[in-house]
Design an enzyme around this catalytic site. Structure first.
Site, mmCIF file in Angstrom:
data_model
loop_
_atom_site.group_PDB
_atom_site.id
_atom_site.type_symbol
_atom_site.label_atom_id
_atom_site.label_comp_id
_atom_site.label_asym_id
_atom_site.label_seq_id
_atom_site.Cartn_x
_atom_site.Cartn_y
_atom_site.Cartn_z
ATOM 1 N N ASP A 14 0.827 -1.220 0.000
ATOM 2 C CA ASP A 14 0.000 0.000 0.000
ATOM 3 C C ASP A 14 0.856 1.263 0.000
ATOM 4 O OD1 ASP A 14 -2.407 -1.286 -0.046
ATOM 5 O OD2 ASP A 14 -2.851 -1.026 2.087
ATOM 6 N N ARG A 95 -0.302 5.814 16.782
ATOM 7 C CA ARG A 95 -0.566 6.824 15.733
ATOM 8 C C ARG A 95 -0.130 8.230 16.120
ATOM 9 N NH1 ARG A 95 0.016 2.673 13.183
ATOM 10 N NH2 ARG A 95 -1.733 1.648 12.181
ATOM 11 N N ASP A 124 -7.634 4.580 11.881
ATOM 12 C CA ASP A 124 -6.275 5.126 11.816
ATOM 13 C C ASP A 124 -6.180 6.404 10.982
ATOM 14 O OD1 ASP A 124 -5.125 3.326 13.567
ATOM 15 O OD2 ASP A 124 -4.787 1.831 12.017
ATOM 16 N N SER A 176 -4.460 -8.333 7.895
ATOM 17 C CA SER A 176 -3.875 -7.006 8.028
ATOM 18 C C SER A 176 -3.378 -6.902 9.467
ATOM 19 C CB SER A 176 -4.937 -5.948 7.739
ATOM 20 O OG SER A 176 -4.498 -4.709 8.242
HETATM 21 N N1 ARG Z 1 -9.099 -1.753 15.408
HETATM 22 C C1 ARG Z 1 -7.870 -1.368 15.976
HETATM 23 C C2 ARG Z 1 -7.849 0.109 16.209
HETATM 24 O O1 ARG Z 1 -8.609 0.807 15.602
HETATM 25 C C3 ARG Z 1 -6.697 -1.878 15.210
HETATM 26 C C4 ARG Z 1 -6.427 -1.259 13.883
HETATM 27 C C5 ARG Z 1 -5.383 -2.050 13.203
HETATM 28 N N2 ARG Z 1 -4.885 -1.471 12.017
HETATM 29 C C6 ARG Z 1 -4.442 -2.193 10.991
HETATM 30 N N3 ARG Z 1 -3.955 -1.545 10.009
HETATM 31 N N4 ARG Z 1 -4.492 -3.492 10.970
HETATM 32 O O2 ARG Z 1 -7.093 0.597 17.004
#
Ligand code: ARG
Length: 406
Positions: A14, A95, A124, A176
């Site tokens: 990506d 993040r 994210d 992922s």
């Molecule tokens: N659902 C979780 C969160 O919002 C994990 C996100 C994971 N991200 C990923 N790119 N797999 O904090």
């Protein structure tokens, strides 16, 4: 001269496509920042080289681990951070620190754009963009993955091939995965059906509880002012406590979370996490708080903790309310010094002991044996006054002939 963009780069397909897309579609010079937050993928120099090969004009791997632990995980632990009482927040915590370094790189390179490779339906993207613009409201955020229409993996691979972006030769993981020091988040693939049991291959930090040792393992975590400072009596930094507890809890199968989660963008999703060290440390920390904090603080603090988790999950790390809640939590942590003994056994973790120089547990007040210092005589008067309002109410009901209404 071209304008510049700083891209949060991971080395995956990506974000590699993002480099080319930003060059071709937006005519920008791309600078890649790779955040080292303790993820499993260790060879970050290789990731930097890949960025340059795809066409970035610069690529930096920045070691954020110490800062992540000291500025982010310390606050998360003070808040016993758990979204929806289950998720100790792996991605949501990393993040804001990555965003901070992206903004810093923009300033160093004189870039007015910043970009990330998040999809348009997750949390994210919100976290990156809100954090970035709260640190520098003049920066403009670009989200290529949200804009392009390469929806499926094969479409994306085809685009990559046509534009000279290296395409993974091995099949790669069907999931992922986002990971850092605090744990791993795993989604997609067969996990998207909430009825499917998570397959064994999603886990890398924890042993299947059925394969764990037949003897329980005991570990003692020490805390100084709320921060982990030793394991089994051996002094160590918070970061080393995390590595150590990942090992101990992991080999005993503890720290797997499988949940239905409410995303900020309104979607319910099925999420799996692997957080052995984080969960063990939070469990021990809570326990020590129970010993060292007053009843009123303990009863009030969970409200603050829930709000803290909600704000941070929703991308508001850099915000006035979150800062104010940090100050509340920090003021409670000075007392939280001592040790907690945990027993791990085939996927479980049980607190089996706790002690502290600041303990509010008074043996004399608590004991039913000799040595009792509790003043029983004052109990009667206390009960009289404590029950006065309800007694008054009951008498009124009775006098009115209304007994038995409840
Ligand atoms: N659902 C979780 C969160 O919002 C994990 C996100 C994971 N991200 C990923 N790119 N797999 O904090």
């Amino acid at each position: 001269m071209k304008e510049k963009v700083v891209l949060a780069y991971s080395g995956g397909l990506d974000t590699s496509c993002c480099i080319k897309w930003l060059m071709e579609e937006k005519d920008l010079d791309v600078i890649c920042v790779i955040g080292d937050v303790g993820q499993e993928k260790k060879d970050l120099n290789y990731v930097c080289e890949k960025a340059l090969k795809v066409g970035a004009i610069a690529a930096e791997a920045i070691d954020m681990k110490e800062e992540y632990v000291n500025e982010y995980l310390t606050k998360a632990l003070a808040a016993n951070c758990m979204y929806e009482n289950k998720y100790p927040m792996v991605s949501a915590l990393s993040r804001p620190i990555i965003a901070k370094h992206l903004v810093d790189a923009c300033h160093r390179y004189g870039a007015k754009y910043v970009a990330h490779g998040c999809t348009g339906k997750g949390n994210d993207q919100v976290r990156f963009e809100v954090a970035i613009t709260s640190l520098d409201p003049d920066l403009q955020v670009l989200a290529p993955v949200r804009e392009w229409d390469l929806l499926t993996r094969p479409q994306e691979m085809e685009w990559a091939e046509a534009h000279g972006v290296p395409v993974p030769t091995t099949k790669g993981s069907p999931y992922s995965i986002d990971d850092n020091l605090w744990g791993r988040a795993i989604e997609c693939g067969v996990l998207e059906d909430p009825w499917n049991e998570p397959p064994a291959d999603i886990y890398s930090l924890t042993v299947d509880p059925q394969q764990c040792p037949d003897e329980p393992e005991v570990a003692v975590i020490g805390f100084t002012a709320g921060v982990p400072s030793s394991v089994n009596g051996e002094p160590m930094s918070f970061i080393d406590c995390i590595w150590k507890m990942n090992e101990i809890a992991g080999r005993n199968g503890y720290g797997r979370v499988d949940m239905i989660e409410n995303r900020l963008v309104g979607v319910k999703s099925r999420e799996c996490y692997e957080v052995p060290g984080a969960l063990a440390i939070i469990t021990a920390h809570r326990e020590l708080e129970d010993l060292c904090l007053s009843r009123d603080v303990l009863h009030y603090k969970p409200q603050i903790e829930q709000e803290w988790a909600r704000l941070v999950y929703n991308g508001l790390w850099f915000s006035p309310l979150k800062n104010a809640l940090d100050a509340f939590n920090a003021s409670t942590q000075t007392m939280v010094t001592g040790e907690v003994r945990l027993k791990f056994y085939k996927g479980s973790c049980t607190v089996v002991g706790r002690k502290s120089p600041n303990s509010l547990y008074d043996f004399g007040l608590a004991t039913y044996d000799s040595g009792d210092t509790f003043d029983r005589d004052s109990a009667k008067g206390f009960i009289d006054l404590h029950g006065l309002p309800t007694r008054t109410w009951a008498k009124q009901r009775k006098d009115a002939g209304a007994e038995g209404v409840i």
